[in-house]
Design a protein around this motif. Structure first.
Motif, PDB file in Angstrom:
ATOM      1  N   LYS A  49      10.512  -4.035 -13.009  1.00  0.00           N
ATOM      2  CA  LYS A  49      10.149  -5.048 -14.212  1.00  0.00           C
ATOM      3  C   LYS A  49       8.335  -5.122 -13.607  1.00  0.00           C
ATOM      4  N   PHE A  50       7.972  -5.965 -13.031  1.00  0.00           N
ATOM      5  CA  PHE A  50       6.661  -6.382 -12.250  1.00  0.00           C
ATOM      6  C   PHE A  50       6.040  -5.173 -12.420  1.00  0.00           C
ATOM      7  N   ALA A  51       5.983  -4.298 -11.525  1.00  0.00           N
ATOM      8  CA  ALA A  51       5.336  -3.481 -11.798  1.00  0.00           C
ATOM      9  C   ALA A  51       5.282  -1.717 -12.971  1.00  0.00           C
ATOM     10  N   HIS A  52       6.468  -1.714 -13.614  1.00  0.00           N
ATOM     11  CA  HIS A  52       6.093  -0.869 -14.404  1.00  0.00           C
ATOM     12  C   HIS A  52       6.249  -1.220 -16.023  1.00  0.00           C
ATOM     13  N   ILE A  53       7.014  -2.425 -15.884  1.00  0.00           N
ATOM     14  CA  ILE A  53       6.930  -2.790 -17.721  1.00  0.00           C
ATOM     15  C   ILE A  53       5.667  -4.358 -17.793  1.00  0.00           C
ATOM     16  N   PHE A  54       5.657  -4.647 -16.398  1.00  0.00           N
ATOM     17  CA  PHE A  54       4.969  -5.209 -17.112  1.00  0.00           C
ATOM     18  C   PHE A  54       3.404  -5.395 -16.550  1.00  0.00           C
ATOM     19  N   LYS A  55       3.418  -4.044 -15.059  1.00  0.00           N
ATOM     20  CA  LYS A  55       2.325  -3.991 -14.746  1.00  0.00           C
ATOM     21  C   LYS A  55       0.894  -4.679 -14.173  1.00  0.00           C
ATOM     22  N   ILE A  56       2.285  -5.406 -13.289  1.00  0.00           N
ATOM     23  CA  ILE A  56       1.460  -7.033 -12.909  1.00  0.00           C
ATOM     24  C   ILE A  56       0.363  -5.979 -11.128  1.00  0.00           C
ATOM     25  N   PRO A  57      -0.908  -6.813 -11.564  1.00  0.00           N
ATOM     26  CA  PRO A  57      -1.737  -5.581 -10.742  1.00  0.00           C
ATOM     27  C   PRO A  57      -1.769  -6.414  -9.127  1.00  0.00           C
ATOM     28  N   ILE A  58      -1.894  -5.452  -8.354  1.00  0.00           N
ATOM     29  CA  ILE A  58      -1.373  -5.638  -7.070  1.00  0.00           C
ATOM     30  C   ILE A  58      -2.714  -5.310  -6.212  1.00  0.00           C
ATOM     31  N   LYS A  59      -2.128  -6.231  -4.792  1.00  0.00           N
ATOM     32  CA  LYS A  59      -3.552  -5.802  -3.978  1.00  0.00           C
ATOM     33  C   LYS A  59      -3.366  -4.504  -3.316  1.00  0.00           C
ATOM     34  N   GLY A  60      -4.408  -3.794  -3.284  1.00  0.00           N
ATOM     35  CA  GLY A  60      -4.116  -2.334  -2.147  1.00  0.00           C
ATOM     36  C   GLY A  60      -4.170  -2.487  -0.600  1.00  0.00           C
ATOM     37  N   LYS A  61      -3.932  -1.271  -0.179  1.00  0.00           N
ATOM     38  CA  LYS A  61      -3.841  -1.803   1.285  1.00  0.00           C
ATOM     39  C   LYS A  61      -4.583  -0.321   1.814  1.00  0.00           C
ATOM     40  N   GLY A  62      -5.352  -0.757   2.894  1.00  0.00           N
ATOM     41  CA  GLY A  62      -5.999   0.192   3.604  1.00  0.00           C
ATOM     42  C   GLY A  62      -5.223   2.033   3.616  1.00  0.00           C
ATOM     43  N   GLN A  63      -4.117   1.196   4.005  1.00  0.00           N
ATOM     44  CA  GLN A  63      -3.321   2.321   4.582  1.00  0.00           C
ATOM     45  C   GLN A  63      -2.729   3.813   3.124  1.00  0.00           C
ATOM     46  N   PHE A  64      -2.645   3.376   2.228  1.00  0.00           N
ATOM     47  CA  PHE A  64      -2.756   3.503   0.427  1.00  0.00           C
ATOM     48  C   PHE A  64      -3.869   4.864   0.184  1.00  0.00           C
ATOM     49  N   SER A  65      -5.227   3.906   0.254  1.00  0.00           N
ATOM     50  CA  SER A  65      -6.730   4.169   0.502  1.00  0.00           C
ATOM     51  C   SER A  65      -6.140   5.494   1.569  1.00  0.00           C
ATOM     52  N   PHE A  66      -6.463   5.456   2.288  1.00  0.00           N
ATOM     53  CA  PHE A  66      -5.914   6.642   3.556  1.00  0.00           C
ATOM     54  C   PHE A  66      -5.717   7.673   2.680  1.00  0.00           C
ATOM     55  N   ALA A  69     -10.688  -1.503  11.500  1.00  0.00           N
ATOM     56  CA  ALA A  69      -9.919  -0.747  10.703  1.00  0.00           C
ATOM     57  C   ALA A  69     -10.350  -0.109   9.845  1.00  0.00           C
ATOM     58  N   LYS A  70     -10.704  -0.014   9.774  1.00  0.00           N
ATOM     59  CA  LYS A  70     -11.769   1.338   7.998  1.00  0.00           C
ATOM     60  C   LYS A  70     -12.003   2.679   9.029  1.00  0.00           C
ATOM     61  N   ALA A  71     -12.948   1.862  10.547  1.00  0.00           N
ATOM     62  CA  ALA A  71     -13.273   3.275  11.188  1.00  0.00           C
ATOM     63  C   ALA A  71     -12.842   3.838  11.952  1.00  0.00           C
ATOM     64  N   GLU A  72     -11.052   2.866  11.835  1.00  0.00           N
ATOM     65  CA  GLU A  72      -9.981   3.676  12.908  1.00  0.00           C
ATOM     66  C   GLU A  72      -9.076   4.436  11.929  1.00  0.00           C
ATOM     67  N   TYR A  73      -8.930   3.744  10.785  1.00  0.00           N
ATOM     68  CA  TYR A  73      -8.545   4.812   9.686  1.00  0.00           C
ATOM     69  C   TYR A  73      -9.381   6.196   9.693  1.00  0.00           C
ATOM     70  N   ARG A  74     -10.477   6.040   9.498  1.00  0.00           N
ATOM     71  CA  ARG A  74     -11.491   7.239   9.166  1.00  0.00           C
ATOM     72  C   ARG A  74     -11.021   8.699  10.756  1.00  0.00           C
ATOM     73  N   ALA A  75     -11.479   8.126  11.815  1.00  0.00           N
ATOM     74  CA  ALA A  75     -11.391   8.913  13.373  1.00  0.00           C
ATOM     75  C   ALA A  75      -9.914   9.636  13.148  1.00  0.00           C
ATOM     76  N   LYS A  76      -9.211   8.166  12.941  1.00  0.00           N
ATOM     77  CA  LYS A  76      -7.850   9.180  12.324  1.00  0.00           C
ATOM     78  C   LYS A  76      -7.324  10.550  12.018  1.00  0.00           C
ATOM     79  N   GLY A  77      -8.455   9.582  10.326  1.00  0.00           N
ATOM     80  CA  GLY A  77      -7.994  11.515   9.600  1.00  0.00           C
ATOM     81  C   GLY A  77      -8.721  12.824   9.503  1.00  0.00           C
ATOM     82  N   LYS A  78      -9.476  12.057  10.440  1.00  0.00           N
ATOM     83  CA  LYS A  78     -10.309  13.070  11.280  1.00  0.00           C
ATOM     84  C   LYS A  78      -9.669  13.814  12.044  1.00  0.00           C
ATOM     85  N   MET A  79      -9.173  13.615  13.141  1.00  0.00           N
ATOM     86  CA  MET A  79      -8.420  13.890  13.830  1.00  0.00           C
ATOM     87  C   MET A  79      -7.284  14.738  13.577  1.00  0.00           C
TER      88      MET A  79
END
Length: 538
Positions: free
Chosen positions: A289-306, A377-387
């Motif tokens: 209900k919160f996510a798909h009816i009310f569509k309440i904004p949520i704080k993003g996560k670095g892992q989702f951006s990755f 954390a950003k640098a760690e994810y960037r290096a992980k992605g390359k690997m």
């Protein structure tokens, strides 16, 4: 939330001393505000100080989200289920979309720049109009011209000021008259202006679904009484008994028309459903209900951006493979050449078509630089992605792959509902069948670890391939980027029937649900709405 007397003291002090309200709050103790009021004001001033500092270093999304969270405003809106709070959540959601568009368009999306942009838009005439669906609400009176009403429908329509010289209005001469010699077509005879006004009157009348009200008055100010519009006279109104005249026709009374205006609060279920929606509902109906009816904004996560970065990089990589493999679309609007069903001619391997360096550059182009907690954390994810990409490149570089579709959207009918999704990749196989590929950035699994629940999404894709895309799958493939492994399987008829039943049943439950919370410690700890949910268990 201040008491009335405290509000009066603040506003009076501000007016008397030519202070801003903020300055008055800073000097509230000297103005005689009560201790209870001072506590609330000090909390308010603390929030301003905190978010002012945040605005100097964070993008506008972080600033707005932190405000909604720290003030408890979102929690307050979801705490009481009423139409006003539903409307406020809808407005927040629309405002959040404006912010997302701004962030996507700006290299430095600060709060200061966002406010400057809003100021410029207001000065240019933008009135901040909100999206409105008359079938969803909120209940409101829409004031518009007859021209603007074209294509719309409303339960009740009021056509006002139906007096002579206003509707129809008096004809005005063209500002720049076109010489007759330049007019090629044959112009119609008659009063063209009056006929256009009559067409507009018809448009206005036919916007009504339940009730139409035509109004006029003799006195709109001025010394003369106003005459009825000729359109009303043509409809049969007017004459000596006009003041007491009954409507020409009355709508028949129906059960719907007898309902009270204050209707029971209704939730507006989405018209189409996704796998994400089904799993959210299965996890906790209130979360859905919160996510798909009310569509309440949520704080993003670095892992989702990755995760989004990896998917985008892989999409670009295989688009380049397809381009160089010659498996692109034959025409702008035609199907891919390989769709002909014939076995593709022997061609180069993936590694011969696209180098690892090119793959890495596509990854850098796709990088989503958002929601990471720290620079480290950003640098760690960037290096992980390359690997991870290096490992995946080694997995496929010696293979000949013919991408047929990339991020292919589909709409699948399930009973009277629509299920929508997008397939990461679909490859054309030598025998004319297809392989459906889904990328995973989470914990790798073996074939023995994958049960029906893990297969569900790909089984839906198998059905969509058969029924929507008309392609016969020969393999469903999970690609685990973390260790560069693949697990392949194919759904049986029994499994396909089971997933159809699951989708239809879950959509039916969503449509009839009261969205009660289903909390437990594990689910609540990982829920995006744990800070505003009163039922959370932490």
């Amino acid at each position: 939330d201040l008491e009335h007397d405290d509000v009066v003291k603040l506003t009076h002090g501000a007016n008397k001393n030519a202070w801003s309200l903020y300055e008055a709050c800073q000097k509230a103790a000297a103005l005689g505000v009560t201790p209870e009021g001072l506590t609330k004001i000090n909390k308010f001033l603390g929030l301003i100080a905190k978010h002012t500092e945040r605005a100097r270093t964070n993008d506008v999304r972080n600033v707005i989200f932190a405000f909604l969270e720290d003030t408890g405003y979102l929690k307050r809106l979801v705490g009481e289920d009423n139409q006003l709070n539903h409307d406020m959540l809808d407005y927040i959601n629309q405002f959040w979309r404006v912010i997302e568009d701004f962030v996507a368009a700006e290299a430095d999306p600060t709060a200061r720049l966002f406010l400057e942009r809003i100021k410029l838009q207001v000065e240019a005439g933008e009135d901040g109009r909100l999206a409105f669906d008359p079938d969803i609400g909120p209940e409101a009176v829409r004031v518009m011209t007859v021209h603007a009403s074209k294509g719309l429908e409303f339960d009740y329509v009021f056509l006002v000021s139906l007096i002579d010289r206003r509707f129809p209005s008096g004809e005005r001469a063209e500002a720049i008259e076109l010489p007759p010699a330049l007019i090629k077509e044959i112009l119609p005879e008659g009063d063209h202006h009056l006929e256009e006004e009559r067409r507009l009157f018809y448009v206005g009348m036919t916007r009504a679904k339940k009730g139409l009200y035509l109004t006029s008055a003799e006195d709109y100010g001025g010394s003369r009484k106003r005459k009825l519009s000729r359109f009303l006279t043509e409809l049969g109104y007017g004459g000596a008994n006009a003041k007491n005249q009954e409507p020409i026709s009355k709508p028949a009374a129906t059960a719907e028309s007898q309902e009270p205006i204050a209707k029971e609060l209704a939730l507006h279920i989405p018209k189409s459903f996704s796998f994400t929606q089904l799993k959210a509902f299965e996890n906790c109906p209130l979360q859905y209900k919160f996510a798909h009816i009310f569509k309440i904004p949520i704080k993003g996560k670095g892992q989702f951006s990755f995760g989004k970065t990896m998917h985008a990089a892989l999409q670009k990589f295989f688009a380049l493979v397809a381009e160089r493999q010659g498996a692109q679309q034959a025409t702008l609007f035609g199907p891919p050449a390989a769709v002909s069903g014939t076995t593709p001619a022997p061609q180069k391997t993936v590694g011969e078509l696209v180098s690892m360096e090119e793959f890495y550059n596509l990854y850098l182009e796709s990088w989503i630089d958002e929601w990471f907690e720290t620079a480290a954390a950003k640098a760690e994810y960037r290096a992980k992605g390359k690997m991870l990409l290096a490992g995946y490149y080694n997995l496929v570089k010696d293979e000949t792959i013919h991408p047929l579709y990339l991020e292919k959207p589909f709409n699948l009918k399930v009973g009277d509902a629509t299920f929508r999704g997008a397939i990461d990749r679909m490859d054309l196989m030598p025998d004319g069948t297809v392989r459906i590929v889904d990328y995973k950035t989470g914990k790798p699994k073996t074939e023995d670890d994958i049960g029906f629940e893990e297969k569900q999404q790909l089984l839906i894709y198998q059905i969509a391939s058969l029924e929507v895309l008309e392609k016969k799958p020969s393999a469903l493939s999970f690609v685990y980027l973390d260790n560069g492994t693949r697990v392949e399987f194919l759904g049986t008829d029994k499994e396909l029937d089971k997933i159809r039943e699951y989708v239809a049943r879950t959509i039916g439950e969503i449509k009839t649900s009261n969205f009660a919370a289903d909390p437990n410690e594990f689910k609540c700890r990982n829920c995006d709405f744990k800070d505003i949910c009163e039922f959370r268990i932490l």
